[in-house]
Scaffold this active site. Structure first.
Site, PDB file in Angstrom:
ATOM      1  N   SER A 172       1.347  -4.743   0.169  1.00  0.00           N
ATOM      2  CA  SER A 172       0.166  -4.634   1.029  1.00  0.00           C
ATOM      3  C   SER A 172      -0.859  -5.733   0.792  1.00  0.00           C
ATOM      4  O   SER A 172      -1.716  -5.974   1.643  1.00  0.00           O
ATOM      5  CB  SER A 172      -0.502  -3.270   0.844  1.00  0.00           C
ATOM      6  N   LYS A 222      -7.379  -3.116  -2.626  1.00  0.00           N
ATOM      7  CA  LYS A 222      -7.594  -3.732  -1.316  1.00  0.00           C
ATOM      8  C   LYS A 222      -8.723  -4.749  -1.437  1.00  0.00           C
ATOM      9  O   LYS A 222      -9.354  -4.889  -2.476  1.00  0.00           O
ATOM     10  CB  LYS A 222      -7.971  -2.680  -0.260  1.00  0.00           C
TER      11      LYS A 222
END
Length: 256
Positions: A32, A75
């Protein structure tokens, strides 16, 4: 002998203190955050930095997943409290698909990932987890049916109506304001990342630290959620040690 026991005890206390308040190690198991972080990267997270300053746009953070605080995610911060985020439709001629680009306060936020795109699944099963240094595995698997990835990059009903400034013709929020004390985060690998577009904002208190360096990296096989456990985490470490990626070892993680 007594002196050695005392010294060992003090070392253990120091290690526990460092891990709790200063720095902690994690292993990256998913794609990701590619190309910034690869599967098999071992990173250090500064847990002290946000005691002295506030998280900024571009920071790569580790945080407790808002839907389940037992899960740790990594993230990048795209927007902070008070920022206006807007998604613009863009036709990707190379892949023959409509995608959405993101702008923060009117400025386009460029995402440069050029890897494999996963645009059309009837059921998109997303797996993401972080391995802590102690081998504990935090994992989950989510299946989004029918709606996810029909328009890559779109925000899927994660934003409450009182924060939304604009909807598209399909009823999805494409412009909104991030509330104070919260952050909007995305993976660098935008089209293969479960992030704020799907489950909303990250509260300030959920942020654990800032990733700042890849202290080791090795090529490892991917794991399914069913395979993930402390034993396979150890196996991954062995694979990484036997298949090092020297060019990534010691690489600092620069803010975007």
């Amino acid at each position: 002998m007594r002196k050695q026991i005392v010294e060992l005890f003090l070392i253990i206390l120091a290690v526990l203190f460092i891990r709790e308040y200063i720095a902690q190690a994690y292993t990256i198991p998913s794609a990701s955050m590619e190309p910034t972080l690869l599967v098999g990267d071992f990173i250090l997270v500064n847990k002290l930095v946000y005691s002295l300053s506030e998280p900024m746009r571009g920071d790569m953070i580790v945080f407790k997943y808002p839907k389940n605080p037992d899960i740790d995610f990594i993230k990048r911060i795209i927007a902070r409290g008070g920022d206006t985020v807007e998604f613009f439709p863009y036709y990707d001629e190379k892949n023959n698909v409509l995608i959405y680009k993101v702008a923060v306060n009117g400025k386009l936020y460029e995402l440069t990932y050029e890897g494999e795109k996963n645009y059309s699944y009837d059921c998109y099963q997303y797996r993401e987890k972080l391995y802590r240094e102690d081998g504990e595995v935090i994992q989950h698997s989510v299946c989004f049916r029918n709606t996810l990835l029909k328009v890559p990059g779109m925000v899927y009903n994660a934003i409450s109506s009182d924060l939304c400034l604009k909807y598209n013709e399909d009823g999805f929020c494409v412009k909104f304001v991030v509330p104070e004390g919260y952050y909007f985060v995305m993976g660098d690998n935008r089209d293969n990342s479960q992030d704020s577009r799907f489950w909303g904002f990250v509260p300030r208190e959920n942020i654990e630290g800032k990733a700042f360096v890849i202290y080791y990296s090795g090529k490892v096989p991917s794991l399914t959620p069913e395979e993930a456990n402390p034993l396979t985490a150890v196996r991954q470490i062995i694979y990484a040690l036997l298949n090092p990626r020297p060019s990534r070892i010691g690489k600092p993680l620069i803010d975007k």
